[in-house]
Enzyme design. Structure first.
Site, PDB file in Angstrom:
ATOM      1  N   GLY A 181      -0.375  15.979 -14.389  1.00  0.00           N
ATOM      2  CA  GLY A 181       0.518  16.232 -13.246  1.00  0.00           C
ATOM      3  C   GLY A 181       1.055  14.976 -12.585  1.00  0.00           C
ATOM      4  O   GLY A 181       1.758  15.059 -11.578  1.00  0.00           O
ATOM      5  N   ASN A 236       0.814  -1.217   0.000  1.00  0.00           N
ATOM      6  CA  ASN A 236       0.000   0.000   0.000  1.00  0.00           C
ATOM      7  C   ASN A 236       0.847   1.266   0.000  1.00  0.00           C
ATOM      8  O   ASN A 236       0.388   2.317  -0.450  1.00  0.00           O
ATOM      9  CB  ASN A 236      -0.905  -0.040   1.243  1.00  0.00           C
ATOM     10  CG  ASN A 236      -1.505   1.315   1.565  1.00  0.00           C
ATOM     11  OD1 ASN A 236      -2.426   1.759   0.893  1.00  0.00           O
ATOM     12  ND2 ASN A 236      -0.958   1.989   2.572  1.00  0.00           N
ATOM     13  N   TYR A 278       3.534   9.035 -11.087  1.00  0.00           N
ATOM     14  CA  TYR A 278       2.620   8.246 -10.234  1.00  0.00           C
ATOM     15  C   TYR A 278       1.766   7.298 -11.087  1.00  0.00           C
ATOM     16  O   TYR A 278       1.608   6.111 -10.763  1.00  0.00           O
ATOM     17  CB  TYR A 278       1.748   9.225  -9.456  1.00  0.00           C
ATOM     18  CG  TYR A 278       0.796   8.632  -8.455  1.00  0.00           C
ATOM     19  CD1 TYR A 278       1.197   8.397  -7.142  1.00  0.00           C
ATOM     20  CD2 TYR A 278      -0.530   8.351  -8.797  1.00  0.00           C
ATOM     21  CE1 TYR A 278       0.304   7.891  -6.207  1.00  0.00           C
ATOM     22  CE2 TYR A 278      -1.419   7.842  -7.869  1.00  0.00           C
ATOM     23  CZ  TYR A 278      -1.002   7.618  -6.577  1.00  0.00           C
ATOM     24  OH  TYR A 278      -1.896   7.116  -5.648  1.00  0.00           O
ATOM     25  N   GLY A 326     -10.362   5.347  -6.143  1.00  0.00           N
ATOM     26  CA  GLY A 326     -10.470   6.683  -6.716  1.00  0.00           C
ATOM     27  C   GLY A 326      -9.897   7.675  -5.716  1.00  0.00           C
ATOM     28  O   GLY A 326      -8.978   7.361  -4.956  1.00  0.00           O
ATOM     29  N   TYR A 327     -10.459   8.869  -5.704  1.00  0.00           N
ATOM     30  CA  TYR A 327      -9.974   9.911  -4.773  1.00  0.00           C
ATOM     31  C   TYR A 327     -10.590   9.661  -3.395  1.00  0.00           C
ATOM     32  O   TYR A 327     -11.804   9.689  -3.225  1.00  0.00           O
ATOM     33  CB  TYR A 327     -10.307  11.294  -5.316  1.00  0.00           C
ATOM     34  CG  TYR A 327      -9.330  11.706  -6.407  1.00  0.00           C
ATOM     35  CD1 TYR A 327      -8.319  12.612  -6.144  1.00  0.00           C
ATOM     36  CD2 TYR A 327      -9.392  11.150  -7.678  1.00  0.00           C
ATOM     37  CE1 TYR A 327      -7.390  12.971  -7.128  1.00  0.00           C
ATOM     38  CE2 TYR A 327      -8.484  11.510  -8.674  1.00  0.00           C
ATOM     39  CZ  TYR A 327      -7.486  12.415  -8.383  1.00  0.00           C
ATOM     40  OH  TYR A 327      -6.581  12.767  -9.353  1.00  0.00           O
TER      41      TYR A 327
HETATM   42  N1  CAA Z   1      -6.381  19.034 -17.303  1.00  0.00           N
HETATM   43  C1  CAA Z   1      -5.994  20.042 -18.131  1.00  0.00           C
HETATM   44  N2  CAA Z   1      -5.322  21.127 -17.714  1.00  0.00           N
HETATM   45  C2  CAA Z   1      -5.033  21.183 -16.411  1.00  0.00           C
HETATM   46  C3  CAA Z   1      -5.406  20.181 -15.492  1.00  0.00           C
HETATM   47  C4  CAA Z   1      -6.103  19.081 -16.008  1.00  0.00           C
HETATM   48  N3  CAA Z   1      -6.510  18.068 -15.210  1.00  0.00           N
HETATM   49  N4  CAA Z   1      -4.956  20.512 -14.261  1.00  0.00           N
HETATM   50  C5  CAA Z   1      -4.333  21.711 -14.401  1.00  0.00           C
HETATM   51  N5  CAA Z   1      -4.385  22.121 -15.700  1.00  0.00           N
HETATM   52  C6  CAA Z   1      -3.849  23.348 -16.262  1.00  0.00           C
HETATM   53  C7  CAA Z   1      -4.370  24.542 -15.482  1.00  0.00           C
HETATM   54  O1  CAA Z   1      -5.659  24.902 -15.948  1.00  0.00           O
HETATM   55  C8  CAA Z   1      -3.328  25.574 -15.774  1.00  0.00           C
HETATM   56  O2  CAA Z   1      -3.528  26.108 -17.074  1.00  0.00           O
HETATM   57  P1  CAA Z   1      -3.282  27.655 -17.348  1.00  0.00           P
HETATM   58  O3  CAA Z   1      -1.839  27.880 -16.981  1.00  0.00           O
HETATM   59  O4  CAA Z   1      -3.581  27.756 -18.785  1.00  0.00           O
HETATM   60  O5  CAA Z   1      -4.244  28.367 -16.452  1.00  0.00           O
HETATM   61  C9  CAA Z   1      -2.042  24.777 -15.831  1.00  0.00           C
HETATM   62  O6  CAA Z   1      -2.445  23.409 -16.093  1.00  0.00           O
HETATM   63  C10 CAA Z   1      -1.283  24.789 -14.533  1.00  0.00           C
HETATM   64  O7  CAA Z   1      -2.138  24.291 -13.483  1.00  0.00           O
HETATM   65  P2  CAA Z   1      -1.892  24.683 -11.977  1.00  0.00           P
HETATM   66  O8  CAA Z   1      -2.159  26.148 -11.771  1.00  0.00           O
HETATM   67  O9  CAA Z   1      -2.639  23.745 -11.095  1.00  0.00           O
HETATM   68  O10 CAA Z   1      -0.313  24.469 -11.905  1.00  0.00           O
HETATM   69  P3  CAA Z   1       0.594  24.112 -10.707  1.00  0.00           P
HETATM   70  O11 CAA Z   1       1.982  24.064 -11.240  1.00  0.00           O
HETATM   71  O12 CAA Z   1       0.288  24.998  -9.545  1.00  0.00           O
HETATM   72  O13 CAA Z   1       0.153  22.645 -10.294  1.00  0.00           O
HETATM   73  C11 CAA Z   1      -0.258  20.359 -10.493  1.00  0.00           C
HETATM   74  C12 CAA Z   1       0.231  21.597 -11.211  1.00  0.00           C
HETATM   75  C13 CAA Z   1       0.728  20.007  -9.358  1.00  0.00           C
HETATM   76  C14 CAA Z   1      -0.277  19.194 -11.478  1.00  0.00           C
HETATM   77  C15 CAA Z   1      -1.654  20.613  -9.907  1.00  0.00           C
HETATM   78  O14 CAA Z   1      -2.528  20.965 -10.967  1.00  0.00           O
HETATM   79  C16 CAA Z   1      -2.216  19.425  -9.182  1.00  0.00           C
HETATM   80  O15 CAA Z   1      -1.896  19.148  -8.049  1.00  0.00           O
HETATM   81  N6  CAA Z   1      -3.116  18.700  -9.841  1.00  0.00           N
HETATM   82  C17 CAA Z   1      -3.758  17.512  -9.260  1.00  0.00           C
HETATM   83  C18 CAA Z   1      -3.009  16.277  -9.602  1.00  0.00           C
HETATM   84  C19 CAA Z   1      -3.732  15.132  -8.946  1.00  0.00           C
HETATM   85  O16 CAA Z   1      -4.880  14.840  -9.221  1.00  0.00           O
HETATM   86  N7  CAA Z   1      -3.035  14.442  -8.033  1.00  0.00           N
HETATM   87  C20 CAA Z   1      -3.649  13.371  -7.306  1.00  0.00           C
HETATM   88  C21 CAA Z   1      -3.099  13.373  -5.925  1.00  0.00           C
HETATM   89  S1  CAA Z   1      -3.978  12.224  -4.890  1.00  0.00           S
HETATM   90  C22 CAA Z   1      -3.484  10.740  -5.436  1.00  0.00           C
HETATM   91  O17 CAA Z   1      -2.588  10.584  -6.214  1.00  0.00           O
HETATM   92  C23 CAA Z   1      -4.215   9.555  -4.883  1.00  0.00           C
HETATM   93  C24 CAA Z   1      -4.842   8.800  -5.962  1.00  0.00           C
HETATM   94  O18 CAA Z   1      -4.374   7.704  -6.272  1.00  0.00           O
HETATM   95  C25 CAA Z   1      -6.065   9.307  -6.623  1.00  0.00           C
END
Ligand code: CAA
Length: 240
Positions: free
Chosen positions: A143, A82, A147, A178-179
């Protein structure tokens, strides 16, 4: 005698719920953790479940740690891989370190956890391997190139292990949560998280216990014919 179950990353988040559920189901449980001594001590005080500290990314440390658990509790029949981390960044900003840390912990960590136990399971003619993958290994995630690669890799691992273990009474299955409402998901910026939740038909994050119940089912003696499968538990966010 109760079967012994090991849960990596078993003192926090989804792992904590899994450890507790397995104990409640009558197993002798050991939980590993990587760094948070305070949380591990509180977890043991609350549950009576022993915790062991090692880095799953390190093969020798895993092997030694697993041997210690077996010396304390007996042969490990059930292993739940895990432990996992995120180092999220868009690919154009992802560093080689962010790539390697996630691969070493999430993917090589599964090898390091299961491999030292595999021969014992083969010899005893019984084993249960459950790997906690992710919806993001099934669908990919902005992002999370690092992972998602590891979580997709988990599915290849269990499908292969299933074929190798089946004749020896060993099953290997994956769960794709999922989340789920854990620190890992809460670390996602709130605005981003709100958008994610809006994309989950259930309209909410999952609870760690909802994943733990899947594990309890898969590791039971009754689940012996379920092998190489993937259970998705994601509130209808994605169908594979
Ligand atoms: N699809 C398309 N575009 C996206 C997007 C997506 N899903 N997410 C962000 N963007 C775009 C934004 O709209 C933004 O565009 P503009 O610059 O044109 O406005 C650009 O990408 C930058 O986005 P951020 O402002 O969020 O940029 P950042 O550098 O601050 O962060 C990131 C980037 C770290 C990837 C952040 O977006 C993030 O944390 N995203 C979530 C990622 C995620 O879902 N992680 C899961 C964690 S939990 C887990 O992993 C457990 C599990 O198993 C589910």
């Amino acid at each position: 005698m109760a079967r012994v179950a090991l849960v990596t990353g078993g003192s926090r988040g989804i792992g904590e719920a899994i450890s507790k559920a397995l104990k409640a189901a009558g197993y002798e449980v050991a939980a590993t953790y990587a760094g948070n001594d305070e949380k591990a001590a509180a977890f043991t005080a609350e549950t009576g479940i022993k915790t062991y500290k090692w880095n799953v990314a390190d093969y020798e440390a895993s092997k030694e740690g697993l041997a210690k658990v077996e010396a304390d509790l007996g042969p490990i029949d059930i292993v739940v891989a895990n432990a996992g981390i995120t180092r999220d960044a868009p690919f154009h900003r992802m560093t080689p370190e962010q790539w390697s840390e996630v691969i070493d912990t999430n993917l090589t960590g599964v090898f390091n956890t299961v491999h030292p136990l595999w021969n014992g399971m083969r010899e005893r003619g019984f084993g249960r391997v459950v790997v906690i993958s992710s919806v993001n290994g099934q669908k990919g995630q902005f992002g999370q190139v690092n992972y998602a690669a590891t979580k997709a890799g988990d599915l290849g691992i269990v499908k292969s292990l299933a074929q190798e273990g089946a004749a020896k009474g060993i099953t290997a299955n994956a769960i794709c949560p999922g989340y789920i409402a854990t620190e890992m998901v809460m670390a996602v910026p709130e605005k981003v998280r709100e958008k994610i939740i809006a994309g989950i038909p259930a309209g909410r994050l999952g609870e760690p216990e909802e994943i733990a119940r899947c594990v309890t089912f898969l590791v039971s003696d009754d689940a012996g014919f379920i092998n190489g499968s993937t259970i998705s538990a994601n509130g209808a966010q994605f169908f594979s």
